[in-house]
Design an enzyme around this catalytic site. Structure first.
Site, short mmCIF file in Angstrom:
data_model
loop_
_atom_site.label_atom_id
_atom_site.label_comp_id
_atom_site.label_asym_id
_atom_site.label_seq_id
_atom_site.Cartn_x
_atom_site.Cartn_y
_atom_site.Cartn_z
N ASP A 273 0.81 -1.22 0.00
CA ASP A 273 0.00 0.00 0.00
C ASP A 273 0.84 1.27 0.00
O ASP A 273 0.44 2.30 0.55
CB ASP A 273 -0.96 0.02 1.21
CG ASP A 273 -1.86 -1.20 1.22
OD1 ASP A 273 -2.23 -1.65 0.12
OD2 ASP A 273 -2.20 -1.68 2.31
N LYS B 207 1.74 2.10 -5.04
CA LYS B 207 2.26 1.52 -6.30
C LYS B 207 1.31 1.80 -7.45
O LYS B 207 1.74 2.13 -8.56
CB LYS B 207 2.48 0.00 -6.15
CG LYS B 207 3.49 -0.37 -5.08
CD LYS B 207 3.61 -1.88 -4.91
CE LYS B 207 2.39 -2.54 -4.33
NZ LYS B 207 2.08 -2.16 -2.93
N GLY C 146 -4.49 -4.48 -3.75
CA GLY C 146 -5.48 -3.43 -4.05
C GLY C 146 -4.70 -2.21 -4.46
O GLY C 146 -4.06 -1.58 -3.63
N HIS C 147 -4.69 -1.92 -5.76
CA HIS C 147 -3.92 -0.79 -6.29
C HIS C 147 -4.88 0.29 -6.74
O HIS C 147 -5.66 0.09 -7.67
CB HIS C 147 -3.03 -1.25 -7.45
CG HIS C 147 -2.01 -2.27 -7.03
ND1 HIS C 147 -1.18 -2.91 -7.91
CD2 HIS C 147 -1.68 -2.75 -5.80
CE1 HIS C 147 -0.38 -3.73 -7.23
NE2 HIS C 147 -0.68 -3.65 -5.95
N GLN D 94 1.99 -6.13 -3.12
CA GLN D 94 2.44 -6.21 -1.73
C GLN D 94 3.73 -5.40 -1.55
O GLN D 94 3.91 -4.41 -2.25
CB GLN D 94 2.61 -7.68 -1.28
CG GLN D 94 1.29 -8.43 -1.12
CD GLN D 94 0.73 -8.98 -2.41
OE1 GLN D 94 1.41 -9.65 -3.13
NE2 GLN D 94 -0.53 -8.69 -2.70
P1 GDP Z 1 -0.79 0.22 -3.50
O1 GDP Z 1 -1.37 -1.04 -3.01
O2 GDP Z 1 0.67 0.33 -3.24
O3 GDP Z 1 -1.13 0.51 -4.94
O4 GDP Z 1 -1.46 1.40 -2.64
P2 GDP Z 1 -3.04 1.54 -2.30
O5 GDP Z 1 -3.74 1.97 -3.51
O6 GDP Z 1 -3.53 0.33 -1.60
O7 GDP Z 1 -2.98 2.68 -1.20
C1 GDP Z 1 -2.47 3.95 -1.46
C2 GDP Z 1 -3.57 4.97 -1.19
O8 GDP Z 1 -3.00 6.26 -1.12
C3 GDP Z 1 -4.61 5.05 -2.29
O9 GDP Z 1 -5.84 5.40 -1.72
C4 GDP Z 1 -4.10 6.16 -3.19
O10 GDP Z 1 -5.14 6.82 -3.91
C5 GDP Z 1 -3.51 7.09 -2.15
N1 GDP Z 1 -2.36 7.88 -2.60
C6 GDP Z 1 -1.34 7.52 -3.42
N2 GDP Z 1 -0.42 8.50 -3.49
C7 GDP Z 1 -0.87 9.50 -2.70
C8 GDP Z 1 -0.34 10.78 -2.32
O11 GDP Z 1 0.74 11.18 -2.71
N3 GDP Z 1 -1.09 11.53 -1.45
C9 GDP Z 1 -2.27 11.10 -0.97
N4 GDP Z 1 -2.92 11.89 -0.12
N5 GDP Z 1 -2.80 9.91 -1.30
C10 GDP Z 1 -2.10 9.12 -2.14
P1 IMO Z 2 -0.93 -4.27 -2.16
O1 IMO Z 2 -0.47 -4.87 -3.50
C1 IMO Z 2 -1.04 -4.61 2.17
C2 IMO Z 2 -1.07 -8.69 3.82
C3 IMO Z 2 -2.31 -9.13 4.56
C4 IMO Z 2 -1.68 -10.05 5.59
C5 IMO Z 2 -0.55 -10.72 4.80
C6 IMO Z 2 -0.90 -12.09 4.24
O2 IMO Z 2 -2.22 -3.57 -2.25
O3 IMO Z 2 0.17 -3.51 -1.53
P2 IMO Z 2 -2.44 -12.89 2.24
O4 IMO Z 2 -3.91 -12.72 1.99
O5 IMO Z 2 -1.58 -12.30 1.16
O6 IMO Z 2 -2.06 -14.31 2.56
O7 IMO Z 2 -2.16 -12.04 3.59
O8 IMO Z 2 -0.26 -9.85 3.72
N1 IMO Z 2 -1.31 -8.20 2.45
C7 IMO Z 2 -1.25 -6.91 2.09
N2 IMO Z 2 -1.07 -5.79 2.83
N3 IMO Z 2 -1.15 -4.52 0.83
C8 IMO Z 2 -1.30 -5.63 0.06
O9 IMO Z 2 -1.26 -5.58 -1.28
C9 IMO Z 2 -1.39 -6.89 0.70
N4 IMO Z 2 -1.57 -8.15 0.26
C10 IMO Z 2 -1.50 -8.94 1.33
O10 IMO Z 2 -2.96 -8.04 5.17
O11 IMO Z 2 -1.07 -9.30 6.60
MG MG Z 3 -2.91 -1.70 -1.78
#
Ligand code: GDP
Ligand code: IMO
Ligand code: MG
Length: 436
Positions: free
Chosen positions: A13, A16, A40-41, A224
């Protein structure tokens, strides 16, 4: 043009999705190489928000080819749902999506096993996403998994499903005292689903290698993060795949000589979903600010993300393990209202300072972070797109992080949307993208 792997340097998270979406327009192929719909991207385009789970983020760029590589585990129900949801939002998905015939399939019984395993662990549960990721990779390693290519051959498919269910039923009954599952229903479901995804399944390694031979470029999308890597993360509180950059080769079927660069995505602070050690975790007001202002809720499960200070030990480790050339620093704006900011430089445990990540789970759980306190900038960085317009103290924070690891920062993200990004001039990214 270069071929670049973009990976998470913390516990996932990091943002990415935003960074990969931003870069995708400059590449021909965007490919996922590991994980599944545990990811979850998030991508924000105007008023529209997209959360990609299994499908590469590049799908939002209609002219790009997206590949789900052999290293990914694919839940067909989740895939069909994701395709439908994206199509409803106007995203075009047809021959721009390819799935490796060697990718393994997450079956309904993997989800069940994920749940029962977690329940059995009790207080020691990992806090998985409950998507069946671990059991599907176990099945792969046990050499009894079902590959996407098996969906093309009804007899092979049914034989494999039947053999798996026979074993699973034994475990369900004897180990977990749960009811047996009916092979007939699962076989019928997978046969029906196979029809709607067969068209995407192909030899993606051959496709990518041919494309690269013809001068096309590849963006490898990590899911991840390094600390969730099965080998290098905070084991056993990890996911079940290798999230590190080197797995892009194995997970896509390309040689290491194909990869020109590694970009690490790093949040300006740290978050973690699920259980396991988190040395810089905050349970005070600052943590609450990061949680609320950063809207730190899981993009897949909606769970509240744990928040903490930037951890230099973790970052140093991730840079080393992945061979990171350059960093994309995200969510700087979330820290705008903090008067003081801490950066962890090491963990202190029993009088000893650890500045390189220790393996020992006890040290990770009990080690006290050693902090360097920096002044906050107390001004808005939200939506900024020019480095020069950053407050001096924000520049100092960025410089501090850069100097800690001698790794240049190429992008600074100041908001969720694509355009809310500062491109730092003269970074390795400029060379990769051939920006003069
Ligand atoms: P990922 O799994 O690495 O793709 O990240 P996620 O999408 O799960 O979580 C990142 C969250 O931060 C999302 O809700 C994005 O929309 C948000 N986000 C990404 N970059 C920024 C930033 O620079 N500022 C803010 N405020 N939110 C951001
Ligand atoms: P993105 O790509 C954050 C965490 C779960 C748990 C551990 C194992 O959005 O960054 P699993 O279901 O993979 O066996 O769970 O990994 N986890 C993540 N945490 N971002 C993710 O993906 C994750 N995918 C798995 O919360 O701790
Ligand atoms: Mg994510």
């Amino acid at each position: 043009m270069s071929n670049i792997a973009v990976i998470g340097t913390q516990w996932g998270d990091e943002g990415k999705g935003k960074i990969i979406d931003l870069l995708a327009e400059r590449f021909d192929i965007i490919a996922r190489f590991q994980g599944g719909h545990n990811a979850g991207h998030t991508v924000c385009l105007g008023n529209q928000k997209y959360i990609l789970h299994l499908i590469p983020t590049g799908i939002l760029h209609p002219e790009k080819i997206c590949v789900i590589g052999n290293g990914v585990v694919v839940d067909i129900t989740a895939l069909i749902n994701e395709i439908e949801e994206l199509k409803k939002k106007g995203v075009v998905i047809n021959d721009n999506l390819l799935i490796s015939q060697r990718a393994h399939i997450i079956m309904p019984y993997h989800r069940l096993m994920d749940r029962y395993r977690e329940e059995a662990r009790g207080a020691k549960r990992i806090g998985t996403t409950g998507r069946g990721i671990g059991p599907a990779y176990e099945n792969k390693m046990a050499r009894s998994g079902i590959c996407a290519g098996d969906l093309m051959n009804e007899k092979v498919l049914i034989d494999k499903v039947a053999a798996n269910i026979e074993e699973i039923n034994h475990v369900l009954e004897k180990v977990y005292s749960q009811p047996r599952i009916d092979p007939g229903a699962i076989e019928a479901e997978i046969l029906e689903q196979a029809e709607s995804v067969k068209g995407y399944i192909t030899d993606t390694s051959l496709f990518i290698n041919n494309a690269l031979d013809h001068g096309k470029s590849l963006l490898m999308e990590g899911a991840q993060g390094t600390m969730l890597d099965i080998d290098h993360g905070t084991y056993p509180y990890v996911t079940s795949s290798n999230c590190v950059a080197s797995n892009a080769c194995t997970g896509l079927g390309i040689g290491i000589s194909r990869v020109d660069g590694v970009m690490g995505v790093i949040k300006a602070y740290t978050t973690r979903v699920g259980n396991g050690p988190f040395p810089t975790e905050l349970t005070d007001k600052s943590g609450q600010i990061l949680q609320e202002k950063g809207n730190e809720y899981g993009a897949t499960t909606g769970r509240r993300r744990r928040c903490g200070w930037f951890d230099g030990v973790v970052a140093r480790y991730a840079i080393r393990i992945n061979g990171v050339h350059t960093l994309a620093l995200t969510k700087l704006d979330v820290m705008d209202t903090l008067a003081k900011i801490n950066v962890c430089q090491g963990y202190k445990w029993k009088g000893k300072i650890f500045s390189d990540l220790p393996y020992d789970p006890t040290v990770l759980a009990e080690g006290e972070p050693v902090y360097k306190e920096l002044d906050g900038w107390l001004a808005s960085t939200s939506d900024l797109t020019e480095y020069n317009r950053l407050p001096q103290k924000a520049k100092d924070y960025i410089k501090y992080i850069e100097d800690m690891f001698e790794t240049p920062i190429c992008l600074i993200s100041t908001g969720s949307e694509r355009e809310k990004t500062i491109w730092v001039k003269g970074s390795p990214l400029d060379n990769w993208l051939m920006i003069p």
